[in-house]
Design an enzyme around this catalytic site. Sequence first.
Site, short mmCIF file in Angstrom:
data_model
loop_
_atom_site.label_atom_id
_atom_site.label_comp_id
_atom_site.label_asym_id
_atom_site.label_seq_id
_atom_site.Cartn_x
_atom_site.Cartn_y
_atom_site.Cartn_z
N CYS A 94 -0.51 24.68 -20.14
CA CYS A 94 -1.64 25.57 -19.85
C CYS A 94 -1.44 26.25 -18.49
CB CYS A 94 -2.96 24.81 -19.94
SG CYS A 94 -4.40 25.92 -20.08
N HIS A 203 -2.61 23.44 -25.43
CA HIS A 203 -2.64 22.04 -25.01
C HIS A 203 -2.07 21.16 -26.11
CE1 HIS A 203 -5.11 22.31 -21.30
NE2 HIS A 203 -5.66 23.35 -21.90
N GLU A 205 -1.53 18.04 -25.93
CA GLU A 205 -2.23 16.75 -25.87
C GLU A 205 -3.59 16.81 -26.55
OE1 GLU A 205 -3.91 18.94 -22.35
OE2 GLU A 205 -2.02 18.87 -23.47
#
Length: 223
Positions: A94, A203, A205
């Site tokens: 990001c 992202h 994650e």
Amino acid sequence: MTVRVDVLGSLEGVPNVVVLDYGSGNLRSAQRALQRAGAQVEVTSDRDAALAADGLVVPGVGAFAACMAGLREVRGDKIIDDRLSGGRPVLGICVGMQVLFERGVEHGEETSGCGQWPGTVDRLSAPVLPHMGWNTVRAPEQSRMFAGLDTDTRFYFVHSYAARSWTLEDTPPFLPPLVTYAEHGAEFVAAVENGPLWATQFHPEKSGDAGAALLTNWLDTLA
């Protein structure tokens, strides 16, 4: 595979990753996602640990200028540069991707970035901002980052700014970077694979199984 703990406490056969702590958010979610993908993970700003790790992850949320100020406070920009100079893998996520470019422009304020890539990060040209939610990407066929993932796979984005073009020229005999694009209002750079330097605007994650597969692909390059 046999896994054992050596005298220094690291796990043989398991990649050691540092998530760089420079005051940005999203550190623990990145740590947990990398651990689930099979890495031994430490969250720290310690220079020696960051340089010694098999892989370094640079997360980032919020404003470009604030992230750069935090990076400089812990000399994170120098850590990134030193790792890449030695061919040591780095993954930006990001705003951690955005700061790798030469500069960022937010609200008319220009901030110098880490300068690993030429170009400017600025506001997306879109009727609705932030760009928040799931989006497909357009990856090169030879991508290692997206290996094993279908072309309709979606990743989770939360941002209003991005690099809207790729300006680094190819320099033979080095392999050209692999650039992945996405669209929100207009095209923007969604991910880059440039030797030991990888980065994603989205992202991983927060991208469920797709993000886990991508992180596993990155960890596989650390062996």
